[in-house]
Structure formats: C-alpha cells, structure tokens
Write a protein that holds these residues in place. Sequence first.
Motif, PDB file in Angstrom:
ATOM      1  N   GLU A  28       0.841  -1.205   0.000  1.00 13.13           N
ATOM      2  CA  GLU A  28       0.000   0.000   0.000  1.00 13.13           C
ATOM      3  C   GLU A  28       0.878   1.258   0.000  1.00 13.13           C
ATOM      4  OE1 GLU A  28      -3.254   2.018  -0.597  1.00 13.13           O
ATOM      5  OE2 GLU A  28      -3.276  -0.161  -0.433  1.00 13.13           O
ATOM      6  N   GLU A  29       1.912   1.229   0.826  1.00  8.64           N
ATOM      7  CA  GLU A  29       2.853   2.356   0.871  1.00  8.64           C
ATOM      8  C   GLU A  29       3.551   2.507  -0.482  1.00  8.64           C
ATOM      9  OE1 GLU A  29       6.908   3.671   3.224  1.00  8.64           O
ATOM     10  OE2 GLU A  29       5.528   2.298   4.213  1.00  8.64           O
ATOM     11  N   GLN A  30       3.916   1.391  -1.072  1.00  4.26           N
ATOM     12  CA  GLN A  30       4.577   1.400  -2.381  1.00  4.26           C
ATOM     13  C   GLN A  30       3.666   2.032  -3.429  1.00  4.26           C
ATOM     14  OE1 GLN A  30       7.630   0.819  -2.779  1.00  4.26           O
ATOM     15  NE2 GLN A  30       8.103  -0.380  -4.570  1.00  4.26           N
ATOM     16  N   SER A  31       2.401   1.705  -3.370  1.00  3.20           N
ATOM     17  CA  SER A  31       1.427   2.266  -4.301  1.00  3.20           C
ATOM     18  C   SER A  31       1.368   3.784  -4.169  1.00  3.20           C
ATOM     19  CB  SER A  31       0.056   1.651  -4.040  1.00  3.20           C
ATOM     20  OG  SER A  31      -0.900   2.191  -4.908  1.00  3.20           O
ATOM     21  N   LYS A  32       1.332   4.269  -2.940  1.00  8.11           N
ATOM     22  CA  LYS A  32       1.300   5.722  -2.708  1.00  8.11           C
ATOM     23  C   LYS A  32       2.570   6.389  -3.220  1.00  8.11           C
ATOM     24  CE  LYS A  32      -1.756   5.420   1.274  1.00  8.11           C
ATOM     25  NZ  LYS A  32      -1.874   5.477   2.733  1.00  8.11           N
ATOM     26  N   LEU A  33       3.708   5.739  -2.992  1.00  7.37           N
ATOM     27  CA  LEU A  33       4.973   6.295  -3.475  1.00  7.37           C
ATOM     28  C   LEU A  33       4.991   6.383  -5.000  1.00  7.37           C
ATOM     29  CD1 LEU A  33       7.507   4.434  -1.159  1.00  7.37           C
ATOM     30  CD2 LEU A  33       7.142   6.908  -1.242  1.00  7.37           C
ATOM     31  N   LEU A  34       4.530   5.325  -5.647  1.00 13.38           N
ATOM     32  CA  LEU A  34       4.546   5.293  -7.108  1.00 13.38           C
ATOM     33  C   LEU A  34       3.604   6.312  -7.728  1.00 13.38           C
ATOM     34  CD1 LEU A  34       4.673   1.431  -7.647  1.00 13.38           C
ATOM     35  CD2 LEU A  34       6.486   3.064  -8.201  1.00 13.38           C
ATOM     36  N   LEU A  35       2.519   6.620  -7.031  1.00 13.46           N
ATOM     37  CA  LEU A  35       1.532   7.561  -7.567  1.00 13.46           C
ATOM     38  C   LEU A  35       1.826   9.016  -7.199  1.00 13.46           C
ATOM     39  CD1 LEU A  35      -1.702   5.468  -6.979  1.00 13.46           C
ATOM     40  CD2 LEU A  35      -0.543   5.906  -9.161  1.00 13.46           C
ATOM     41  N   SER A  36       2.824   9.244  -6.354  1.00 12.75           N
ATOM     42  CA  SER A  36       3.144  10.611  -5.958  1.00 12.75           C
ATOM     43  C   SER A  36       3.753  11.366  -7.142  1.00 12.75           C
ATOM     44  CB  SER A  36       4.096  10.624  -4.769  1.00 12.75           C
ATOM     45  OG  SER A  36       5.359  10.150  -5.151  1.00 12.75           O
ATOM     46  N   ASP A  37       3.726  12.702  -7.057  1.00 17.44           N
ATOM     47  CA  ASP A  37       4.248  13.532  -8.140  1.00 17.44           C
ATOM     48  C   ASP A  37       5.723  13.279  -8.413  1.00 17.44           C
ATOM     49  OD1 ASP A  37       1.792  14.670  -8.578  1.00 17.44           O
ATOM     50  OD2 ASP A  37       2.170  16.375  -7.242  1.00 17.44           O
ATOM     51  N   LYS A  38       6.488  13.183  -7.341  1.00 17.06           N
ATOM     52  CA  LYS A  38       7.924  12.913  -7.478  1.00 17.06           C
ATOM     53  C   LYS A  38       8.275  11.716  -6.604  1.00 17.06           C
ATOM     54  CE  LYS A  38       9.403  17.469  -8.758  1.00 17.06           C
ATOM     55  NZ  LYS A  38      10.532  18.362  -8.775  1.00 17.06           N
ATOM     56  N   PRO A  39       8.164  10.520  -7.175  1.00 16.80           N
ATOM     57  CA  PRO A  39       8.442   9.309  -6.380  1.00 16.80           C
ATOM     58  C   PRO A  39       9.871   9.303  -5.840  1.00 16.80           C
ATOM     59  CG  PRO A  39       7.487   8.748  -8.522  1.00 16.80           C
ATOM     60  CD  PRO A  39       7.805  10.208  -8.546  1.00 16.80           C
ATOM     61  N   ASP A  40      10.009   8.918  -4.593  1.00 14.80           N
ATOM     62  CA  ASP A  40      11.310   8.813  -3.935  1.00 14.80           C
ATOM     63  C   ASP A  40      11.886   7.426  -4.248  1.00 14.80           C
ATOM     64  OD1 ASP A  40      13.491   8.640  -2.265  1.00 14.80           O
ATOM     65  OD2 ASP A  40      12.399   9.213  -0.451  1.00 14.80           O
ATOM     66  N   ARG A  41      12.849   7.401  -5.162  1.00 11.87           N
ATOM     67  CA  ARG A  41      13.414   6.117  -5.597  1.00 11.87           C
ATOM     68  C   ARG A  41      14.057   5.350  -4.450  1.00 11.87           C
ATOM     69  NH1 ARG A  41      14.372   5.093 -11.248  1.00 11.87           N
ATOM     70  NH2 ARG A  41      13.482   6.788 -12.468  1.00 11.87           N
ATOM     71  N   THR A  42      14.684   6.066  -3.541  1.00  7.00           N
ATOM     72  CA  THR A  42      15.332   5.418  -2.395  1.00  7.00           C
ATOM     73  C   THR A  42      14.290   4.693  -1.547  1.00  7.00           C
ATOM     74  OG1 THR A  42      17.018   7.152  -2.375  1.00  7.00           O
ATOM     75  CG2 THR A  42      16.804   5.792  -0.398  1.00  7.00           C
ATOM     76  N   GLN A  43      13.183   5.364  -1.285  1.00  5.91           N
ATOM     77  CA  GLN A  43      12.124   4.758  -0.480  1.00  5.91           C
ATOM     78  C   GLN A  43      11.477   3.588  -1.228  1.00  5.91           C
ATOM     79  OE1 GLN A  43      11.560   5.505   2.718  1.00  5.91           O
ATOM     80  NE2 GLN A  43      10.142   3.804   2.781  1.00  5.91           N
ATOM     81  N   ILE A  44      11.315   3.735  -2.533  1.00  6.49           N
ATOM     82  CA  ILE A  44      10.741   2.656  -3.343  1.00  6.49           C
ATOM     83  C   ILE A  44      11.643   1.423  -3.272  1.00  6.49           C
ATOM     84  CG2 ILE A  44      10.237   1.921  -5.716  1.00  6.49           C
ATOM     85  CD1 ILE A  44       9.222   4.807  -6.204  1.00  6.49           C
ATOM     86  N   GLU A  45      12.939   1.632  -3.416  1.00  7.52           N
ATOM     87  CA  GLU A  45      13.885   0.516  -3.339  1.00  7.52           C
ATOM     88  C   GLU A  45      13.889  -0.113  -1.945  1.00  7.52           C
ATOM     89  OE1 GLU A  45      17.707   1.785  -4.763  1.00  7.52           O
ATOM     90  OE2 GLU A  45      16.890   2.320  -6.714  1.00  7.52           O
ATOM     91  N   LYS A  46      13.784   0.728  -0.921  1.00 10.94           N
ATOM     92  CA  LYS A  46      13.732   0.223   0.456  1.00 10.94           C
ATOM     93  C   LYS A  46      12.492  -0.656   0.634  1.00 10.94           C
ATOM     94  CE  LYS A  46      13.288   1.715   5.229  1.00 10.94           C
ATOM     95  NZ  LYS A  46      12.942   2.813   6.114  1.00 10.94           N
ATOM     96  N   ASN A  47      11.365  -0.194   0.128  1.00 16.27           N
ATOM     97  CA  ASN A  47      10.132  -0.979   0.221  1.00 16.27           C
ATOM     98  C   ASN A  47      10.256  -2.302  -0.529  1.00 16.27           C
ATOM     99  OD1 ASN A  47       9.049   1.165   1.598  1.00 16.27           O
ATOM    100  ND2 ASN A  47       7.151   1.184   0.447  1.00 16.27           N
ATOM    101  N   LEU A  48      10.860  -2.257  -1.697  1.00 13.00           N
ATOM    102  CA  LEU A  48      11.051  -3.495  -2.465  1.00 13.00           C
ATOM    103  C   LEU A  48      11.922  -4.483  -1.694  1.00 13.00           C
ATOM    104  CD1 LEU A  48      11.545  -2.138  -6.095  1.00 13.00           C
ATOM    105  CD2 LEU A  48       9.614  -3.477  -5.225  1.00 13.00           C
ATOM    106  N   HIS A  49      12.945  -3.956  -1.038  1.00 13.49           N
ATOM    107  CA  HIS A  49      13.830  -4.821  -0.241  1.00 13.49           C
ATOM    108  C   HIS A  49      13.063  -5.448   0.927  1.00 13.49           C
ATOM    109  CE1 HIS A  49      17.538  -6.309   1.488  1.00 13.49           C
ATOM    110  NE2 HIS A  49      17.223  -5.725   2.638  1.00 13.49           N
ATOM    111  N   GLU A  50      12.283  -4.630   1.632  1.00 14.65           N
ATOM    112  CA  GLU A  50      11.481  -5.142   2.749  1.00 14.65           C
ATOM    113  C   GLU A  50      10.465  -6.169   2.260  1.00 14.65           C
ATOM    114  OE1 GLU A  50      11.670  -4.619   6.117  1.00 14.65           O
ATOM    115  OE2 GLU A  50      13.553  -3.631   5.603  1.00 14.65           O
ATOM    116  N   SER A  51       9.852  -5.875   1.140  1.00 13.39           N
ATOM    117  CA  SER A  51       8.878  -6.791   0.555  1.00 13.39           C
ATOM    118  C   SER A  51       9.529  -8.126   0.212  1.00 13.39           C
ATOM    119  CB  SER A  51       8.278  -6.148  -0.704  1.00 13.39           C
ATOM    120  OG  SER A  51       7.387  -7.002  -1.333  1.00 13.39           O
ATOM    121  N   SER A  52      10.716  -8.054  -0.340  1.00 13.12           N
ATOM    122  CA  SER A  52      11.451  -9.268  -0.703  1.00 13.12           C
ATOM    123  C   SER A  52      11.809 -10.092   0.532  1.00 13.12           C
ATOM    124  CB  SER A  52      12.714  -8.883  -1.468  1.00 13.12           C
ATOM    125  OG  SER A  52      13.467 -10.006  -1.794  1.00 13.12           O
ATOM    126  N   LYS A  53      12.229  -9.420   1.602  1.00 13.26           N
ATOM    127  CA  LYS A  53      12.560 -10.129   2.843  1.00 13.26           C
ATOM    128  C   LYS A  53      11.330 -10.842   3.414  1.00 13.26           C
ATOM    129  CE  LYS A  53      14.522  -7.492   5.862  1.00 13.26           C
ATOM    130  NZ  LYS A  53      15.197  -6.459   6.684  1.00 13.26           N
TER     131      LYS A  53
END
Length: 148
Positions: A28-53
């Motif tokens: 859900e957080e990832q979805s909000k990040l992706l839909l924001s005007d300026k997505p924070d790539r660092t946060q997106i990558e962090k979320n992907l890492h957490e999701s993978s774990k």
Amino acid sequence: MKDVYINILIESLKKKSILLDNLSEIDEEQSKLLLSDKPDRTQIEKNLHESSKLACRIDDLDDGFESVYKKVRSELLDNSRLHRKEIELLKELIAEVTEKSVKIMAKEHRNRDTASERLIFSTKKSRSTTYDSEAVLQKYKRAMKKQP
C-alpha cells in the motif's frame, strides 16, 4: 506427538497471516509512493527490499508447513473426528491466508504496472527534454551564423 505437529501447523498459518498483513501494508505504501508527483526512488527501493525479505520469510513458513503437514497428513485424514476442531481452524486459516495472498498478488501486479507506466513516461519526458535542448541548440547555431 501428533497434536504438537498440528499446533505447529496452526501457528505457522497464524504467522503467515501476520506476515501477509505486513506485506500488504508495504504494498500500500509502495502504491502511494509510485503515484506521488515525485516518487522517492530510495524509499521505493527500500520498500522493495522489505517486501522481498517478507516474501522469503513467507516461503520459509510454507516450506516448513509442507514438511510438518507430510508428517501429520495421515493422522488428520484417519482421525478426522478426533481432530475436528483443529481441522476446522486449519481450514479457516488457510482460507484467510489464501484470500490475503490473492489480494497482495493483485496489488503487486498493479504496482508493477504503475511503475512500468511511470518509467515509460519518465523516459519519454527525458527524451522530450533532450530533443528540446537539441532544438534550442540548433536555433542558437543558426542565429549565430546569421550575425555579421
């Protein structure tokens, strides 16, 4: 001894349900990040890492569940009346976990599509900026040639 294994199955499904809830929150957080005007790539990558774990932990639970289930399968089938309550609880937990898994897979698919669209848009925007810069440079060169 079989009762211990049955309780392990139940606890495994409960843990998986909690991990799926956590994964759903991250998605859900990832979805909000992706839909924001300026997505924070660092946060997106962090979320992907957490999701993978979390996905790895869920896979480990699934492997353990399968291993334990193989040991008690015959007991559950042969003595289903004796273990009726536990079997009902297992069925409920499996249905809950399955429903959560399907919702998460759908959300992750939508996030993947959104990320792809944003990447394509970003690439087109970068190309457009490059082409605009080249056009300005060409106009400048032409203007410089016309000057005495």
